[in-house]
Write an enzyme that holds these catalytic residues in place. Structure first.
Site, PDB file in Angstrom:
ATOM      1  N   GLU A  27       0.844  -1.196   0.000  1.00 41.64           N
ATOM      2  CA  GLU A  27       0.000   0.000   0.000  1.00 41.64           C
ATOM      3  C   GLU A  27       0.879   1.246   0.000  1.00 41.64           C
ATOM      4  O   GLU A  27       1.770   1.392   0.829  1.00 41.64           O
ATOM      5  CB  GLU A  27      -0.913   0.004   1.225  1.00 41.64           C
ATOM      6  CG  GLU A  27      -1.880   1.181   1.235  1.00 41.64           C
ATOM      7  CD  GLU A  27      -2.878   1.126   2.376  1.00 41.64           C
ATOM      8  OE1 GLU A  27      -3.454   2.174   2.708  1.00 41.64           O
ATOM      9  OE2 GLU A  27      -3.084   0.031   2.945  1.00 41.64           O
TER      10      GLU A  27
ATOM     11  N   LYS B 284      -3.000   0.245  14.362  1.00 42.12           N
ATOM     12  CA  LYS B 284      -3.875   1.295  13.835  1.00 42.12           C
ATOM     13  C   LYS B 284      -5.288   0.899  14.223  1.00 42.12           C
ATOM     14  O   LYS B 284      -5.774  -0.151  13.807  1.00 42.12           O
ATOM     15  CB  LYS B 284      -3.742   1.401  12.314  1.00 42.12           C
ATOM     16  CG  LYS B 284      -4.689   2.403  11.670  1.00 42.12           C
ATOM     17  CD  LYS B 284      -4.478   2.456  10.150  1.00 42.12           C
ATOM     18  CE  LYS B 284      -5.436   3.424   9.485  1.00 42.12           C
ATOM     19  NZ  LYS B 284      -5.211   3.506   8.012  1.00 42.12           N
TER      20      LYS B 284
ATOM     21  N   GLU C  46     -10.034   5.162   9.688  1.00 40.10           N
ATOM     22  CA  GLU C  46     -10.238   4.737   8.304  1.00 40.10           C
ATOM     23  C   GLU C  46     -10.827   3.326   8.225  1.00 40.10           C
ATOM     24  O   GLU C  46     -10.429   2.506   7.406  1.00 40.10           O
ATOM     25  CB  GLU C  46      -8.919   4.821   7.532  1.00 40.10           C
ATOM     26  CG  GLU C  46      -8.363   6.231   7.466  1.00 40.10           C
ATOM     27  CD  GLU C  46      -7.100   6.342   6.629  1.00 40.10           C
ATOM     28  OE1 GLU C  46      -6.971   7.323   5.892  1.00 40.10           O
ATOM     29  OE2 GLU C  46      -6.251   5.432   6.728  1.00 40.10           O
TER      30      GLU C  46
ATOM     31  N   ARG D 157     -10.343  18.251  10.564  1.00 41.34           N
ATOM     32  CA  ARG D 157      -9.564  17.012  10.584  1.00 41.34           C
ATOM     33  C   ARG D 157      -8.239  17.204  11.323  1.00 41.34           C
ATOM     34  O   ARG D 157      -7.757  16.294  12.011  1.00 41.34           O
ATOM     35  CB  ARG D 157      -9.334  16.579   9.127  1.00 41.34           C
ATOM     36  CG  ARG D 157      -8.253  15.560   8.883  1.00 41.34           C
ATOM     37  CD  ARG D 157      -8.749  14.138   8.913  1.00 41.34           C
ATOM     38  NE  ARG D 157      -7.723  13.285   8.324  1.00 41.34           N
ATOM     39  CZ  ARG D 157      -7.694  12.900   7.056  1.00 41.34           C
ATOM     40  NH1 ARG D 157      -8.653  13.269   6.230  1.00 41.34           N
ATOM     41  NH2 ARG D 157      -6.731  12.134   6.609  1.00 41.34           N
TER      42      ARG D 157
ATOM     43  N   LYS E 150       2.178  11.161  13.470  1.00 46.78           N
ATOM     44  CA  LYS E 150       2.713  11.633  12.196  1.00 46.78           C
ATOM     45  C   LYS E 150       3.324  13.020  12.368  1.00 46.78           C
ATOM     46  O   LYS E 150       2.959  13.775  13.269  1.00 46.78           O
ATOM     47  CB  LYS E 150       1.619  11.673  11.134  1.00 46.78           C
ATOM     48  CG  LYS E 150       1.143  10.297  10.689  1.00 46.78           C
ATOM     49  CD  LYS E 150       0.190  10.386   9.504  1.00 46.78           C
ATOM     50  CE  LYS E 150      -0.231   8.996   9.046  1.00 46.78           C
ATOM     51  NZ  LYS E 150      -1.079   9.022   7.839  1.00 46.78           N
TER      52      LYS E 150
ATOM     53  N   ASP F 218      -1.824  14.467   6.888  1.00 49.18           N
ATOM     54  CA  ASP F 218      -1.437  13.141   6.398  1.00 49.18           C
ATOM     55  C   ASP F 218      -0.244  13.233   5.457  1.00 49.18           C
ATOM     56  O   ASP F 218      -0.412  13.101   4.242  1.00 49.18           O
ATOM     57  CB  ASP F 218      -2.614  12.480   5.679  1.00 49.18           C
ATOM     58  CG  ASP F 218      -2.356  11.031   5.310  1.00 49.18           C
ATOM     59  OD1 ASP F 218      -1.373  10.458   5.799  1.00 49.18           O
ATOM     60  OD2 ASP F 218      -3.139  10.466   4.525  1.00 49.18           O
TER      61      ASP F 218
ATOM     62  N   GLU G  77       6.460   9.641  13.344  1.00 46.35           N
ATOM     63  CA  GLU G  77       6.226   8.810  12.166  1.00 46.35           C
ATOM     64  C   GLU G  77       6.425   9.678  10.928  1.00 46.35           C
ATOM     65  O   GLU G  77       5.671  10.606  10.668  1.00 46.35           O
ATOM     66  CB  GLU G  77       4.810   8.220  12.165  1.00 46.35           C
ATOM     67  CG  GLU G  77       4.526   7.350  10.954  1.00 46.35           C
ATOM     68  CD  GLU G  77       3.112   6.762  10.947  1.00 46.35           C
ATOM     69  OE1 GLU G  77       2.699   6.243   9.897  1.00 46.35           O
ATOM     70  OE2 GLU G  77       2.422   6.833  11.982  1.00 46.35           O
TER      71      GLU G  77
ATOM     72  N   GLU H 227       3.995   9.119  -1.129  1.00 45.68           N
ATOM     73  CA  GLU H 227       2.566   9.059  -1.420  1.00 45.68           C
ATOM     74  C   GLU H 227       2.036  10.386  -1.943  1.00 45.68           C
ATOM     75  O   GLU H 227       1.186  10.417  -2.832  1.00 45.68           O
ATOM     76  CB  GLU H 227       1.813   8.646  -0.154  1.00 45.68           C
ATOM     77  CG  GLU H 227       0.315   8.548  -0.316  1.00 45.68           C
ATOM     78  CD  GLU H 227      -0.383   8.116   0.963  1.00 45.68           C
ATOM     79  OE1 GLU H 227      -1.622   8.023   0.938  1.00 45.68           O
ATOM     80  OE2 GLU H 227       0.307   7.873   1.982  1.00 45.68           O
TER      81      GLU H 227
END
Length: 718
Positions: A185, A305, A309, A354, A378, A383, A405, A411
């Protein structure tokens, strides 16, 4: 023999030798490319390393010794004479524990090293000049050998050397988002390294080379599987496979971790609940973890996690994140394992900005987590965007260990076809001041534990590694793996220095090459920000696959899965108001940070549209209007790629043909896609702003509907 046949044989031999040269330069060796040293420095090295004393009585030390001797042979065409006695010009390699057995007149009490640390020191013992490489333990010794060889690779002097290196962070981990079917992924360098079908019986040499590469930059842990976890990884069959990998990695100091699917007690355990406070669930996790340690005695622990999501978690049962994490932690604690519990969460109902949600859920739980739980945060609150301000959780949970992280896989930075050196992103985040305990409360101090006296410390990097021959798809993607390892070892490091060392190790020590390519690398991330998300814009990428621009994305199942949610562009202005007049996300930061970002006079312009909704006519410090500056930034981004092409073109005769051509072609792709990003975004924002383009800005090549109607199939990484 006929002339045509002679010609054919000569042609065959030329192709053969060309092929051999090509294989040697295909990028597989990474930064462990021990090229011959041909200048006078080589003789100095040989003289200093005339003899060697290196008792290697374990697998790790034998690997370290083999690495050292192979490196010296490749670089210097020289093997030191092995001996037991200490003579002049002797290299002595040892662990602290083994020093007494060497009968060296050294007071080992003065040689204090933290776990996995090492020292490299030239000194005089009984009248003999010797060079010492001493590790706190066997792994520290291995790290010392790699560091020493890197000094030689980069042509550093070793006379009078006195180096002491200790890791600032205990758990330095790669997170692989690899799936059991071999896909990765958000991976852009081929399929997964792990061939689950052939494991545990077939051990690919690539597993060994992977472990060696990680050890060479101090990485000591790997999470084998995707954070979107599959419960099958915890079954007997897959534990045997993971154990085989752990066996390969162990001599290199690398522990194996797994992702735990929170609903595993339901899916593979036969229970009717996964409630973390249910006694049968607690017992199931205890038994499962005991089973794991039977297969992998040095198992590192779990990455989780949960309730994000669509992933199951404790909130499914009315429990909080601490209650969910602690049930795993208590079962791992007797074995020395840890839980890395991800803070990347956002509510299904999209109740608020968010960017606020991780803080809102986790900060109230400060001090509630078990002592072997570390919350994985993160670098930014959205994101892994090309640029984000540091996450507000850093500095806000003093009673809870927090780990960084970072994402190495690109990505949101053009996938593996764009040259994006992420060292400046790492440094920018780590050097941010949280002001949580006054000035100089830097993020890196939170991560290394010094700010809040935490002893459990960790950093994670989402791996960009795959089955591509050169490991990372783009040759410069290797620099992000390397830089991550260096920042995990010392989060107060320098991105520029790391880039220069990587260039020397990977390509050449040619000063002109190093200077030009270092500058290109250091500017590459800023170039991408300019042609993708300038002035604090974010989340403008294509729908689902995240490939290319999509500022028009709207009307999806969740507002915060769209682009218009974040940029709010209309005829009046653009940007997300996170001040007290908007979502008030700035209230989550310490007051000095809040004031800095909230005041337009002090808010850095690279974050201005992250925190403010402004009219198109707003005047920036340059005197330009916001609309003019936006157009200029997109143009600068495209020009930045052209500059990289020009810089790289000048290196043609300084680097092997295969890698030169590969990077040259990738830069051509990057230029096309930078132009696409620039044109699509400007076409869309112009349609909202109703402004004419500045006189120095050319209109997009196509009308907006052309870009909106582009479709892509089989995009990598999904």
């Amino acid at each position: 023999m006929t002339k045509p046949r002679i010609t054919s044989i000569c042609l065959f031999l030329c192709l053969l030798f060309t092929g051999l040269k090509t294989m040697a330069d295909d990028g597989y060796k990474l930064w462990l490319n021990y090229q011959p040293i041909n200048d006078p420095l080589a003789q100095t090295y040989k003289t200093t390393l005339r003899n060697i004393v290196f008792p290697a009585n374990s697998q790790t030390l034998r690997l370290a010794k083999k690495e050292l001797l192979n490196g010296l042979k490749d670089m210097l065409n020289h093997l030191p004479q092995e001996q037991a006695a200490i003579n002049n010009n002797t290299l002595v390699v040892s662990t602290l524990e083994n020093i007494p057995s060497l009968n060296l007149a050294i007071d080992i009490k003065q040689l204090r090293l933290k776990e996995e640390g090492f020292m490299i020191k030239q000194t005089t013992v009984d009248g003999a000049t010797i060079l010492l490489i001493i590790g706190q333990n066997e792994i520290g010794t291995l790290y010392g050998i790699f560091h020493f060889l890197q000094l030689l690779q980069t042509h550093r002097p070793i006379s009078h050397i006195d180096i002491k290196e200790e890791p600032h962070i205990k758990h330095r981990v790669l997170n692989h988002w690899d799936n059991l079917d071999g896909s990765v992924e958000r991976g852009y360098a081929g399929h997964s390294l792990w061939n689950w079908h052939k494991l545990p019986d077939y051990i690919d040499q690539r597993y060994v080379d992977y472990a060696r590469a990680n050890a060479s930059v101090g990485i000591n842990g790997t999470v084998l599987t995707n954070v979107n976890a599959n419960a099958l990884t915890l079954t007997e069959r897959y534990l045997e496979k993971a154990a085989a990998l752990a066996e390969v990695f162990r001599p290199y100091g690398i522990k194996v971790y797994l992702t735990a699917r929170f609903s595993a007690p339901l899916e593979i355990g036969g229970l009717n609940t996964a409630d973390p406070l249910d006694s049968t669930v607690i017992q199931w996790w205890h038994e499962k973890i005991q089973e794991i340690y039977k297969h992998i005695p040095d198992f590192g622990g779990f990455l989780v996690k949960a309730n994000s999501e669509g992933q199951p978690g404790p909130q499914n049962y009315g429990r909080d994140h601490a209650e969910g994490a602690n049930v795993l932690a208590k079962a791992l604690q007797p074995h020395g394992g840890i839980v890395m519990w991800r803070a990347f969460v956002y509510d299904d109902e999209v109740p608020d900005d968010r960017a606020k949600q991780a803080y809102s859920e986790f900060q109230p739980l400060d001090g509630e987590f078990a002592e072997n739980v570390i919350v994985q945060v993160k670098n930014g609150a959205i994101d892994f965007q090309p640029r984000e301000p540091f996450h507000p959780l850093f500095g806000a949970m003093p009673q809870t260990p927090l780990m960084m992280e970072f994402q190495l896989t690109q990505e949101y930075l053009g996938f593996a076809t764009h040259l994006a050196y992420l060292g400046p992103l790492f440094e920018e985040t780590l050097q941010s001041d949280t002001y949580s305990k006054g000035e100089q409360s830097y993020v890196y101090k939170v991560i290394e534990g010094s700010l809040d006296e935490q002893t459990l410390t960790a950093m994670a990097g989402v791996a960009n590694i795959g089955s591509d021959r050169n490991w990372t798809g783009h040759p410069f993607g290797q620099a992000n793996w390397y830089a991550y390892g260096k920042f995990a070892w010392n989060p107060n490091g320098s991105a520029a220095e790391i880039a220069a060392n990587w260039i020397r190790l990977t390509f050449t020590n040619d000063q002109g090459f190093v200077k030009d390519v270092q500058q290109m690398m250091m500017e590459s991330r800023e170039t991408i920000v300019r042609y993708m998300t300038p002035l604090g814009l974010h989340h403008l990428m294509g729908w689902d696959h995240h490939y290319g621009p999509g500022p028009w994305i709207k009307d999806k199942a969740r507002a915060d899965w769209t682009s218009v949610y974040y940029h709010n562009a209309d005829e009046q202005g653009i940007g997300f108001d996170r001040t007290s007049t908007g979502s008030n996300a700035l209230s989550q930061y310490a007051d000095p940070v809040r004031k800095k970002f909230e005041d337009l006079k002090t808010c850095p312009e690279e974050f201005i549209l992250w925190f403010h909704h402004l009219p198109w006519t707003y005047q920036l410090r340059s005197g330009e209007s916001l609309w003019e500056a936006l157009c200029q930034h997109y143009d600068m981004g495209v020009q930045g790629v052209k500059d990289m092409q020009e810089t790289w073109g000048k290196q043609r005769n300084k680097v092997d043909k295969q890698r030169f051509n590969q990077i040259d072609m990738l830069l051509s792709i990057q230029l096309k896609e930078a132009q696409w990003w620039r044109d699509a975004c400007l076409a869309y924002f112009q349609s909202q702003a109703k402004k004419t383009y500045p006189k120095n800005t050319n209109p997009p090549l196509h009308p907006l509907n052309y870009y909106e109607n582009l479709q892509f199939h089989y995009v990598p990484g999904i």
